[in-house]
Motif scaffolding. Structure first.
Motif, PDB file in Angstrom:
ATOM      1  N   LEU A   1       0.818  -1.202   0.000  1.00  0.00           N
ATOM      2  CA  LEU A   1       0.000   0.000   0.000  1.00  0.00           C
ATOM      3  C   LEU A   1       0.855   1.258   0.000  1.00  0.00           C
ATOM      4  O   LEU A   1       1.958   1.290   0.567  1.00  0.00           O
ATOM      5  N   THR A   2       0.346   2.294  -0.638  1.00  0.00           N
ATOM      6  CA  THR A   2       1.011   3.592  -0.688  1.00  0.00           C
ATOM      7  C   THR A   2       0.028   4.657  -0.195  1.00  0.00           C
ATOM      8  O   THR A   2      -1.181   4.414  -0.139  1.00  0.00           O
ATOM      9  N   PRO A   3       0.546   5.844   0.136  1.00  0.00           N
ATOM     10  CA  PRO A   3      -0.366   6.923   0.561  1.00  0.00           C
ATOM     11  C   PRO A   3      -1.443   7.233  -0.476  1.00  0.00           C
ATOM     12  O   PRO A   3      -2.536   7.682  -0.111  1.00  0.00           O
TER      13      PRO A   3
ATOM     14  N   GLY B   1     -19.036   1.697   3.189  1.00  0.00           N
ATOM     15  CA  GLY B   1     -17.634   2.071   3.032  1.00  0.00           C
ATOM     16  C   GLY B   1     -16.797   1.789   4.263  1.00  0.00           C
ATOM     17  O   GLY B   1     -17.295   1.739   5.385  1.00  0.00           O
ATOM     18  N   THR B   2     -15.509   1.590   4.030  1.00  0.00           N
ATOM     19  CA  THR B   2     -14.539   1.408   5.109  1.00  0.00           C
ATOM     20  C   THR B   2     -13.308   2.249   4.786  1.00  0.00           C
ATOM     21  O   THR B   2     -12.833   2.254   3.654  1.00  0.00           O
ATOM     22  N   GLN B   3     -12.812   2.951   5.777  1.00  0.00           N
ATOM     23  CA  GLN B   3     -11.704   3.882   5.571  1.00  0.00           C
ATOM     24  C   GLN B   3     -10.365   3.154   5.596  1.00  0.00           C
ATOM     25  O   GLN B   3     -10.087   2.357   6.498  1.00  0.00           O
ATOM     26  N   VAL B   4      -9.541   3.450   4.606  1.00  0.00           N
ATOM     27  CA  VAL B   4      -8.162   2.976   4.567  1.00  0.00           C
ATOM     28  C   VAL B   4      -7.257   4.201   4.536  1.00  0.00           C
ATOM     29  O   VAL B   4      -7.403   5.057   3.662  1.00  0.00           O
ATOM     30  N   THR B   5      -6.345   4.280   5.481  1.00  0.00           N
ATOM     31  CA  THR B   5      -5.408   5.398   5.553  1.00  0.00           C
ATOM     32  C   THR B   5      -3.998   4.835   5.566  1.00  0.00           C
ATOM     33  O   THR B   5      -3.662   4.014   6.418  1.00  0.00           O
ATOM     34  N   VAL B   6      -3.197   5.271   4.606  1.00  0.00           N
ATOM     35  CA  VAL B   6      -1.824   4.799   4.478  1.00  0.00           C
ATOM     36  C   VAL B   6      -0.891   5.978   4.694  1.00  0.00           C
ATOM     37  O   VAL B   6      -0.965   6.968   3.973  1.00  0.00           O
ATOM     38  N   SER B   7      -0.012   5.867   5.668  1.00  0.00           N
ATOM     39  CA  SER B   7       0.942   6.937   5.951  1.00  0.00           C
ATOM     40  C   SER B   7       2.318   6.555   5.428  1.00  0.00           C
ATOM     41  O   SER B   7       2.676   5.374   5.365  1.00  0.00           O
ATOM     42  N   SER B   8       3.079   7.575   5.096  1.00  0.00           N
ATOM     43  CA  SER B   8       4.410   7.320   4.519  1.00  0.00           C
ATOM     44  C   SER B   8       5.470   7.167   5.590  1.00  0.00           C
ATOM     45  O   SER B   8       5.224   7.405   6.758  1.00  0.00           O
TER      46      SER B   8
END
Length: 127
Positions: free
Chosen positions: A86-88, A120-127
Motif C-alpha cells: 500500500l502507498t499513501p 464504506g470502510t476507511q483505509v489510511t496509508v501513511s508514509s
C-alpha cells in the motif's frame, strides 16, 4: 435486495497489506457481479476491481493491477480485496457494490451499473 457491509479498513504504513471484506445479507453473491470502488479526499469515486460471476473474470485498474486481488469466498457471502504494498495514494474510503447487469471490460467501471452499495470502510496509508 442485498445488503452489503464492508470491514477491514484501518491505518497502516506504506508497504503494508490489508484485506477488506464485504459481507452480504439478503441474498448470496453467487449470481451477482461485484466490484470495489474507492473515493479519495477531493476526488471522484473510482472503480478499482471487479469480479464477474459467470466466468470468474476479474478486472483491475492499472495502478492496482499487480498489488490488489479481488476474490469471493466459497459460501458466496463475502467479497474480499487483498491489498499489498500500500502507498499513501491508496488512502480512501473503499466501497463494495453489486449488480445483476452484465459487466465487461468496457463497462465494469461505470458506477451507475451497480445497484447495491455498502457504507464504506476507511483505509489510511501513511508514509
Amino acid at each position: 435486495q442485498v445488503q452489503l457491509v464492508e470491514s477491514g479498513g484501518g491505518r497502516v504504513q506504506a508497504g503494508d497489506s490489508l484485506r477488506l471484506s464485504c459481507t452480504a445479507s439478503g441474498r448470496t453473491l453467487s449470481d451477482l457481479n461485484m466490484a470495489w470502488f474507492r473515493e479519495a479526499p477531493g476526488k471522484e469515486r473510482e472503480a478499482i476491481a471487479a469480479s464477474r460471476w459467470t466466468d470468474g473474470a476479474t478486472y483491475y485498474i492499472d495502478v492496482v493491477q499487480d498489488r490488489f486481488d479481488i476474490s469471493r469466498d466459497s459460501t458466496h457471502t463475502t467479497l474480499f480485496l487483498r491489498m499489498n504494498d500500500l502507498t499513501p495514494d491508496d488512502t480512501a474510503v473503499y466501497y463494495c457494490a453489486t449488480t445483476e447487469r452484465l459487466i465487461s471490460r468496457t463497462t465494469w467501471r461505470l458506477s451507475e451499473r451497480y445497484a447495491s452499495w455498502g457504507q464504506g470502510t476507511q483505509v489510511t496509508v501513511s508514509s
